[in-house]
Design an enzyme around this catalytic site. Structure first.
Site, PDB file in Angstrom:
ATOM      1  N   CYS A  83       0.564  -1.714  -0.180  1.00  0.00           N
ATOM      2  CA  CYS A  83      -0.359   0.009  -0.154  1.00  0.00           C
ATOM      3  C   CYS A  83       0.706   1.213  -0.137  1.00  0.00           C
ATOM      4  O   CYS A  83       1.501   1.380  -1.037  1.00  0.00           O
ATOM      5  CB  CYS A  83      -0.948  -0.119   1.192  1.00  0.00           C
ATOM      6  SG  CYS A  83      -2.330   0.522   1.028  1.00  0.00           S
ATOM      7  N   HIS A 181      -3.431  -5.221   1.621  1.00  0.00           N
ATOM      8  CA  HIS A 181      -2.714  -5.564   3.356  1.00  0.00           C
ATOM      9  C   HIS A 181      -2.844  -7.091   2.860  1.00  0.00           C
ATOM     10  O   HIS A 181      -3.499  -7.281   3.870  1.00  0.00           O
ATOM     11  CB  HIS A 181      -2.930  -4.728   3.767  1.00  0.00           C
ATOM     12  CG  HIS A 181      -3.257  -3.661   4.341  1.00  0.00           C
ATOM     13  ND1 HIS A 181      -2.611  -2.772   5.027  1.00  0.00           N
ATOM     14  CD2 HIS A 181      -3.705  -2.645   3.391  1.00  0.00           C
ATOM     15  CE1 HIS A 181      -2.411  -1.783   4.411  1.00  0.00           C
ATOM     16  NE2 HIS A 181      -3.045  -0.633   3.556  1.00  0.00           N
ATOM     17  N   GLU A 183      -1.035  -8.360   5.165  1.00  0.00           N
ATOM     18  CA  GLU A 183      -0.664  -8.834   7.051  1.00  0.00           C
ATOM     19  C   GLU A 183      -1.775  -8.751   7.878  1.00  0.00           C
ATOM     20  O   GLU A 183      -1.907  -8.973   8.679  1.00  0.00           O
ATOM     21  CB  GLU A 183       0.417  -7.927   7.108  1.00  0.00           C
ATOM     22  CG  GLU A 183       0.084  -6.387   7.520  1.00  0.00           C
ATOM     23  CD  GLU A 183      -0.800  -5.837   5.943  1.00  0.00           C
ATOM     24  OE1 GLU A 183      -0.190  -6.359   5.333  1.00  0.00           O
ATOM     25  OE2 GLU A 183      -0.938  -4.302   6.520  1.00  0.00           O
TER      26      GLU A 183
HETATM   27  N1  GLN Z   1      -3.260   6.226   1.243  1.00  0.00           N
HETATM   28  C1  GLN Z   1      -2.741   6.200   1.376  1.00  0.00           C
HETATM   29  C2  GLN Z   1      -0.871   7.038   0.638  1.00  0.00           C
HETATM   30  O1  GLN Z   1      -1.244   8.003  -0.152  1.00  0.00           O
HETATM   31  C3  GLN Z   1      -1.995   4.722   1.309  1.00  0.00           C
HETATM   32  C4  GLN Z   1      -3.626   3.560   2.109  1.00  0.00           C
HETATM   33  C5  GLN Z   1      -2.216   2.554   3.244  1.00  0.00           C
HETATM   34  O2  GLN Z   1      -1.442   2.336   2.901  1.00  0.00           O
HETATM   35  N2  GLN Z   1      -2.796   1.866   3.656  1.00  0.00           N
HETATM   36  O3  GLN Z   1       0.005   7.060   1.154  1.00  0.00           O
END
Ligand code: GLN
Length: 204
Positions: A83, A181, A183
């Site tokens: 992410c 994610h 995890e």
């Molecule tokens: N929206 C977040 C970003 O731009 C990422 C979200 C996440 O890691 N769950 O960093």
């Protein structure tokens, strides 16, 4: 095989990453890194958690942790970005805000591409045919939290999994990036694929 795992602990869900990786890579040690000196020379995997990419980008730049991770990647240490971590590893961020891409994997990402925090959801992630063998499954559950989208991949970037027509799990050499994610899900499919690819790259 994977003995020393570093989890970047500036911000985000690093504790879940540490638990899950330790459970899967049995016998491994986990180190938390906030500054470059927290990364032991024996590190063989660095995990960059989800969270907020601009915060992780800014703080890691202040301490030099960003440069240290880039040099570890160049040495061949396996780097896993989830992410926000995926956003930082990318070559280009379409809407960067204050986040600076570390250019370790040839992908372009768009932050918050599914919408706001309340648009977070579970979606089905489908593995490529060759990699589903490693996972022991064709699909897994993906937890997408204010997730980015991978809008472009380079010719040397392998797409390991997709979801609703977009790549969501990609790899280039020793760099793995995913927009969800792993995890936070019960299964270990993503970990099995990473382990399988590490085995391929380090024949015993
Ligand atoms: N929206 C977040 C970003 O731009 C990422 C979200 C996440 O890691 N769950 O960093």
């Amino acid at each position: 095989m994977v003995k020393n795992i570093v989890v970047v602990a500036i911000q985000g869900d690093y504790a879940s990453h540490a638990e899950k990786a330790h459970e899967f890579f049995s016998g491994s040690s986990v180190f938390f890194a906030i500054k470059p000196e927290d990364i032991p020379s024996s590190a063989d995997m660095i995990i960059l958690p989800g969270g907020e990419s601009s915060a992780i980008s800014l703080i890691s730049k202040l301490s030099g942790l960003d440069k240290k991770i880039i040099s570890e990647a160049e040495k061949g240490t396996f780097i896993i970005g989830t992410c926000a971590g995926c956003i930082l590893l990318s070559k280009k961020i379409a809407n960067p805000g204050k986040a600076e891409p570390w250019k370790l994997i040839d992908i372009t990402v768009e932050r918050n591409a599914y919408g706001r925090q309340i648009d977070s959801s579970f979606k089905t992630v489908t593995f490529s045919e060759s990699r589903s063998k490693l996972a022991g499954s064709k699909k897994c559950e993906g937890v997408f939290i204010r997730a980015p989208k991978i809008t472009q991949t380079g010719k040397d970037t392998e797409v390991i999994a997709d979801c609703q027509g977009s790549p969501v799990f990609v790899r280039q050499k020793n760099i793995f990036a995913m927009t969800f994610h792993p995890e936070l899900s019960e299964g270990f499919e993503v970990y099995k694929i990473i382990e399988g690819i590490i085995r391929e790259r380090q024949p015993s």
